[in-house]
Design a protein around this motif. Structure first.
Motif, PDB file in Angstrom:
ATOM      1  N   LEU A   1       3.272  34.063  34.209  1.00  0.00           N
ATOM      2  CA  LEU A   1       2.242  34.986  34.678  1.00  0.00           C
ATOM      3  C   LEU A   1       2.866  36.145  35.450  1.00  0.00           C
ATOM      4  CD1 LEU A   1      -0.796  35.638  35.256  1.00  0.00           C
ATOM      5  CD2 LEU A   1      -0.585  34.183  37.277  1.00  0.00           C
TER       6      LEU A   1
ATOM      7  N   ARG B   1      -8.816  34.234  35.100  1.00  0.00           N
ATOM      8  CA  ARG B   1      -9.765  35.342  35.256  1.00  0.00           C
ATOM      9  C   ARG B   1     -11.192  34.835  35.439  1.00  0.00           C
ATOM     10  NH1 ARG B   1      -8.041  40.364  33.246  1.00  0.00           N
ATOM     11  NH2 ARG B   1     -10.104  41.061  33.947  1.00  0.00           N
TER      12      ARG B   1
ATOM     13  N   TYR C   1      -4.300  32.328  31.414  1.00  0.00           N
ATOM     14  CA  TYR C   1      -4.701  33.597  32.035  1.00  0.00           C
ATOM     15  C   TYR C   1      -6.211  33.844  31.933  1.00  0.00           C
ATOM     16  CZ  TYR C   1      -4.623  38.477  33.452  1.00  0.00           C
ATOM     17  OH  TYR C   1      -4.848  39.668  34.108  1.00  0.00           O
TER      18      TYR C   1
ATOM     19  N   LEU D   1       3.719  40.773  42.997  1.00  0.00           N
ATOM     20  CA  LEU D   1       3.059  42.068  42.835  1.00  0.00           C
ATOM     21  C   LEU D   1       3.505  43.047  43.914  1.00  0.00           C
ATOM     22  CD1 LEU D   1      -0.561  40.924  41.933  1.00  0.00           C
ATOM     23  CD2 LEU D   1       1.035  42.124  40.442  1.00  0.00           C
TER      24      LEU D   1
ATOM     25  N   ARG E   1       4.535  38.716  33.253  1.00  0.00           N
ATOM     26  CA  ARG E   1       3.669  39.497  32.365  1.00  0.00           C
ATOM     27  C   ARG E   1       2.691  40.415  33.079  1.00  0.00           C
ATOM     28  NH1 ARG E   1       2.137  36.369  26.887  1.00  0.00           N
ATOM     29  NH2 ARG E   1       3.812  34.839  26.780  1.00  0.00           N
ATOM     30  N   ILE E   2       2.260  40.052  34.282  1.00  0.00           N
ATOM     31  CA  ILE E   2       1.230  40.855  34.938  1.00  0.00           C
ATOM     32  C   ILE E   2       1.808  42.168  35.440  1.00  0.00           C
ATOM     33  CG2 ILE E   2      -0.250  38.939  35.607  1.00  0.00           C
ATOM     34  CD1 ILE E   2       1.018  38.975  38.332  1.00  0.00           C
ATOM     35  N   ASP E   3       0.938  43.137  35.592  1.00  0.00           N
ATOM     36  CA  ASP E   3       1.320  44.471  36.045  1.00  0.00           C
ATOM     37  C   ASP E   3       0.961  44.610  37.510  1.00  0.00           C
ATOM     38  OD1 ASP E   3       2.084  47.080  36.184  1.00  0.00           O
ATOM     39  OD2 ASP E   3       0.569  47.848  34.809  1.00  0.00           O
TER      40      ASP E   3
END
Length: 206
Positions: free
Chosen positions: A126, A88, A84, A198, A129-131
């Motif tokens: 990923l 980024r 991660y 997402l 866990r990601i928002d």
């Protein structure tokens, strides 16, 4: 076809990947043989053996600034904690050090076309866990554009399931899952699996 720069202090890594790249038709060069004046004149993809290269995340970030080419980072065991931060920073690929020639060729082809390629296990971790907050791409798409099956598969993707797991759950083939995903991307104006996850996370939360 891009030239590949191999960044590694392991002779075994260089020999193995050099052979694989040559077999796939790619020209390659060890990083230490890259001439400074050549930077910016060629289409490069950088393969980094992160296990053998003594670089911190900060060092790698500085390296990316100096060599702003698509980078595929290879590691013995892809993890969220390692991958991660690299994502980024702007790396375009993250994969298992032992990936086979078929996956290597696929990864390089995706990077050449401007896309990103990540280890499937890391990708699914990923997504779990990601928002959804802060996501914007394609969020205004209409759910009704998707068939019921596409909606079902999209929600499984948002849960972090792999194509194989989805196929087993709803009793269809992996090829059919992939076809539905491509249709979802096209209808919603999205580019990849993370964007789709997402989209559904935010849509279902609203």
């Amino acid at each position: 076809m891009s030239q590949i720069i191999l960044v590694s202090e392991s002779a075994l890594f260089t020999k193995r990947f050099g052979t694989n790249l040559s077999d796939l038709g790619y020209s390659w060069i060890p990083f230490e043989q890259v001439e400074f004046h050549e930077k910016g004149k060629n289409d490069y993809i950088i393969l980094v053996d992160i296990q053998s290269v003594p670089m911190t995340f900060r060092d790698l970030g500085e390296f990316l600034k100096e060599y702003p080419y698509p980078m595929l980072v290879l590691t013995p065991i892809p993890t969220f904690e390692e991958g991660y931060p690299l994502l980024r920073m702007g790396i375009k690929g993250y994969a298992n050090l032992h990936l086979g020639s078929v996956n290597l060729e696929n990864a390089l082809s995706v990077l050449e076309s401007g896309g990103s390629w990540f280890d499937p296990g890391f990708m699914n971790d990923l997504i779990r866990r990601i928002d959804y907050q802060g996501a914007s791409q394609g969020m205004d798409g209409d759910l009704e554009k998707l068939s019921e099956r596409e909606q079902e598969i999209g929600r499984y993707v948002a849960q972090g399931l792999s194509n194989y797991q989805i196929a087993q759950t709803i009793e269809i083939t992996e090829r059919t899952v992939k076809a539905h995903l491509l249709s979802c991307y096209k209808k919603l104006g999205l580019n990849d699996r993370v964007s789709l996850a997402l989209w559904f996370k935010k849509r279902d939360h609203a």
